[in-house]
Scaffold this active site. Structure first.
Site, PDB file in Angstrom:
ATOM      1  N   ASP A   1      -5.358  -2.542   4.982  1.00 53.66           N
ATOM      2  CA  ASP A   1      -3.895  -2.768   4.947  1.00 53.66           C
ATOM      3  C   ASP A   1      -3.535  -3.907   5.894  1.00 53.66           C
ATOM      4  OD1 ASP A   1      -1.165  -2.553   4.674  1.00 53.66           O
ATOM      5  OD2 ASP A   1      -0.998  -0.728   5.865  1.00 53.66           O
TER       6      ASP A   1
ATOM      7  N   GLU B   1       5.636  -7.227   7.522  1.00 60.10           N
ATOM      8  CA  GLU B   1       5.853  -6.185   6.498  1.00 60.10           C
ATOM      9  C   GLU B   1       5.919  -4.824   7.162  1.00 60.10           C
ATOM     10  OE1 GLU B   1       4.531  -3.106   3.441  1.00 60.10           O
ATOM     11  OE2 GLU B   1       3.745  -3.563   5.422  1.00 60.10           O
TER      12      GLU B   1
HETATM   13  N1  PHE Z   1       3.288  -1.135   2.227  1.00 58.62           N
HETATM   14  C1  PHE Z   1       2.591   0.008   2.792  1.00 58.62           C
HETATM   15  C2  PHE Z   1       2.076  -0.417   4.174  1.00 58.62           C
HETATM   16  O1  PHE Z   1       1.752  -1.545   4.383  1.00 58.62           O
HETATM   17  C3  PHE Z   1       1.447   0.446   1.950  1.00 58.62           C
HETATM   18  C4  PHE Z   1       1.795   0.778   0.542  1.00 58.62           C
HETATM   19  C5  PHE Z   1       1.607  -0.142  -0.445  1.00 58.62           C
HETATM   20  C6  PHE Z   1       2.310   2.017   0.243  1.00 58.62           C
HETATM   21  C7  PHE Z   1       1.944   0.168  -1.745  1.00 58.62           C
HETATM   22  C8  PHE Z   1       2.658   2.350  -1.067  1.00 58.62           C
HETATM   23  C9  PHE Z   1       2.463   1.417  -2.071  1.00 58.62           C
HETATM   24  O2  PHE Z   1       1.965   0.393   5.037  1.00 58.62           O
HETATM   25 ZN    ZN Z   2       0.858  -0.737   6.372  1.00 63.56          ZN
HETATM   26 ZN    ZN Z   3       0.466  -2.695   3.543  1.00 62.42          ZN
END
Ligand code: PHE
Ligand code: ZN
Ligand code: ZN
Ligand code: CA
Length: 436
Positions: free
Chosen positions: A132, A166
Site C-alpha cells: 500500500d 492519500e
Molecule cells: N485506499 C486505501 C488505503 O490506502 C486502501 C484501499 C484501496 C481500500 C481500495 C479499499 C479499496 O489505505
Molecule cells: Zn493505505
Molecule cells: Zn492505499
C-alpha cells in the site's frame, strides 16, 4: 448465496463475446490495434525493491511530509524524465507539511481525449507501504516506461498521476482535480486507479462501475473480461471513497480500477476460488511496519500489472464512436417479483451485421438492482449478458453497455430480457435503445 448486505458481489463468469470472426465488409473496418505487451513482473519488483530501500534509508517510511516521500517522488520522476515524459510536480500543503503530486504526460494523442492512470505514492508513517501502495505505483510506472519503450502512439493522450497524502484523506488527488478548470476536467475521459495490487493473501477485485457517481460499467467489464481471459475469477467491489478515483468520479469522469484487498478477511469461498488462506486478511500488514518487500504476492502483482497494461492499450486506442441509426422502445414494462420480462425493438434498414461496439442503452427503475439479470437477445436468439445478479444494493440501472454484436445480422427483432431472480424488490423498464 448472496447476502443483500455484503459489499462484495460475484462478477459474472459469462462474457459478452460475439464471434471472434469479423465479417468482411467493404466499410467500417476497424483500424488495426496494437495488442498490450506482457509486463515482466521482475521489473515491477525492482521498483518495489528501490522503494523499500528509500523507506529503509528514511526512518522506515515514505509518508507525507517525511523525506521518504520526496525521495519516492524523485525516484519515479527520474525514471520518467529519462524516457521522454513531460513531468511536473504539483505542490500542496496538508497538515502543515508540503506534499507533491507527480503528473506525467506522454507526448502525442488527442489533447481533448485523455486517458489517465494513477495511484498514491505515499505510505502511512507506520511502515514502508510496499503493498500500500508501492505495488500500484510501481505497476503504473512500469507500464508508463513500456509505453515509452514501445513508442506507443495511441489515438488518445496518455497521462499518469502519482498522488501525495492519500493516507491523510485522498488529499493529493483531490487537490489535483480541484486545480483543473472545467475545460481541463472535461478533457479527461477516463481515470483508472490502482491501490494495493499485490496483497499477500490476494483477492481479485474490480471496481464496480455502477457503485461510483460516474463509475464505468464498460471499464469494469473490460477488466473483468481480461481476468476471465487469463482464467482468474473476479468479484466486484464498491470501493466508494476509499481511494484516489473518488475525486475524479465526483467530477463526472468515468473511473475504474483493480484491488487485491486490504484489512478484510478472506472467506472460505474466496480461498476456494483464489487460493490463499481463509480467515486471514487479504493484507494482514495493512498500514503496519510489516508492509515490506516481503509483503507482496508476486502472482497478484504480475496479473494486476498486466491488467493495467491491457486496460491502457485497450482504452487508449479507443473504439470509433457508433455512427449508425438509433432504435428505441420507450414503452414501460413492469418487472414483477421473480419474473422474466422482455421488451422488443424492431431493427430494419440496416445492411449486414450489427457493429462490434453496439451501444445498448438501458433505463430501469428498481428498488434493488442486485435482483436483476439483464440480457440483450439478438434476432436469432443469441443472448448477450449485460448484467448479472449479485448483492449490489443500489437501486436503478441507468447505463450504456457495449456489446460485440458483429456476429449478428442487424435487421430483425432484438429484445431486452430482464429477469428478477430474488424475492421482495420489483421495478420497471422505462425504455432502452440500440445505437448502431
Ligand atoms: N485506499 C486505501 C488505503 O490506502 C486502501 C484501499 C484501496 C481500500 C481500495 C479499499 C479499496 O489505505
Ligand atoms: Zn493505505
Ligand atoms: Zn492505499
Ligand atoms: Ca425481486
Amino acid at each position: 448465496m448472496f447476502s443483500k448486505k455484503s459489499t462484495l458481489s460475484l462478477a459474472s463468469a459469462l462474457l459478452l463475446t460475439g464471434t471472434l470472426l469479423s465479417p468482411l465488409t467493404a466499410s467500417a473496418a476497424p483500424a488495426a490495434t496494437v495488442a498490450a505487451p506482457d509486463i515482466p513482473v521482475a521489473n515491477v519488483q525492482a521498483h518495489l525493491t528501490n522503494l523499500q530501500s528509500i523507506a529503509t534509508a528514511n526512518s522506515g517510511n515514505r509518508a507525507h511530509g517525511r523525506p521518504g516521500y520526496r525521495a519516492s517522488i524523485d525516484y519515479v520522476k527520474a525514471k520518467l524524465d529519462a524516457v521522454g515524459f513531460q513531468t511536473s510536480l504539483q505542490q500542496f500543503t496538508s497538515s502543515g507539511a508540503t506534499g507533491w503530486n507527480l503528473i506525467a504526460d506522454w507526448p502525442g494523442g488527442d489533447p481533448n481525449n485523455i486517458l489517465m492512470l494513477g495511484g498514491h505514492l505515499d505510505s502511512v508513517t507506520a511502515g514502508p507501504g510496499i503493498n500500500d501502495n508501492g505495488t500500484g505505483s510501481s505497476g503504473i510506472l512500469e507500464v508508463a516506461l513500456t509505453v515509452a519503450a514501445q513508442q506507443f502512439q495511441p489515438a488518445k493522450h496518455l497521462r499518469f498521476g502519482w498522488w501525495g497524502a492519500e493516507e491523510l484523506g485522498l488529499v493529493g488527488s483531490t487537490f489535483y482535480v480541484n486545480s483543473l478548470s472545467s475545460t481541463e476536467k472535461a478533457k479527461i475521459k477516463t481515470y483508472l486507479n490502482f491501490d494495493m495490487t499485490g496483497s499477500p493473501n490476494p483477492g481479485y477485485f474490480v471496481y464496480a462501475g455502477a457503485s461510483q457517481p460516474s463509475g464505468s460499467v464498460a471499464v469494469q467489464q473490460m477488466l473483468v473480461d481480461y481476468y476471465t481471459s487469463i482464467g482468474v475469477q473476479t468479484e466486484l467491489t464498491e470501493v466508494g471513497g476509499r481511494s484516489d478515483h473518488a475525486a475524479f468520479a465526483r467530477a463526472g469522469i468515468a473511473t475504474g480500477g483493480t484491488f487485491a484487498g486490504a484489512e478484510v478477511v478472506k472467506t472460505a469461498a474466496q480461498a476456494a476460488k483464489w487460493g490463499g488462506t481463509s480467515g486471514v486478511a487479504f493484507d494482514r500488514c495493512y498500514h503496519r511496519s510489516c508492509d515490506t518487500i516481503d509483503n507482496v504476492n508476486v502472482a497478484a502483482l504480475d496479473r494486476n500489472t498486466d491488467a493495467i497494461a491491457h486496460a491502457l492499450w485497450t482504452l487508449a486506442q479507443g473504439t470509433p464512436p457508433p455512427t449508425g441509426p438509433k432504435f428505441e422502445n420507450t414503452a414501460d414494462v413492469t418487472i414483477p417479483d421473480l419474473t422474466t420480462v422482455e421488451s422488443p425493438i424492431t431493427v430494419s434498414g440496416v445492411t449486414g451485421n450489427a457493429p462490434a461496439a453496439l451501444a445498448v442503452g438501458v433505463d430501469i427503475t428498481h428498488t434493488y438492482r442486485g435482483d436483476l439479470v439483464i440480457d440483450l437477445v439478438a434476432p436469432d436468439g443469441t443472448a448477450f449478458r449485460l448484467k448479472s445478479s449479485g448483492s449490489d444494493s443500489g437501486d436503478d440501472v441507468v447505463a450504456t453497455y457495449t456489446v460485440n454484436a458483429s456476429g449478428e445480422v442487424a435487421n430483425g427483432v432484438w429484445k431486452l430480457r430482464v429477469q428478477d431472480v430474488a424475492r421482495q424488490d420489483t421495478g420497471r423498464i422505462n425504455g432502452w435503445s440500440l445505437q448502431f
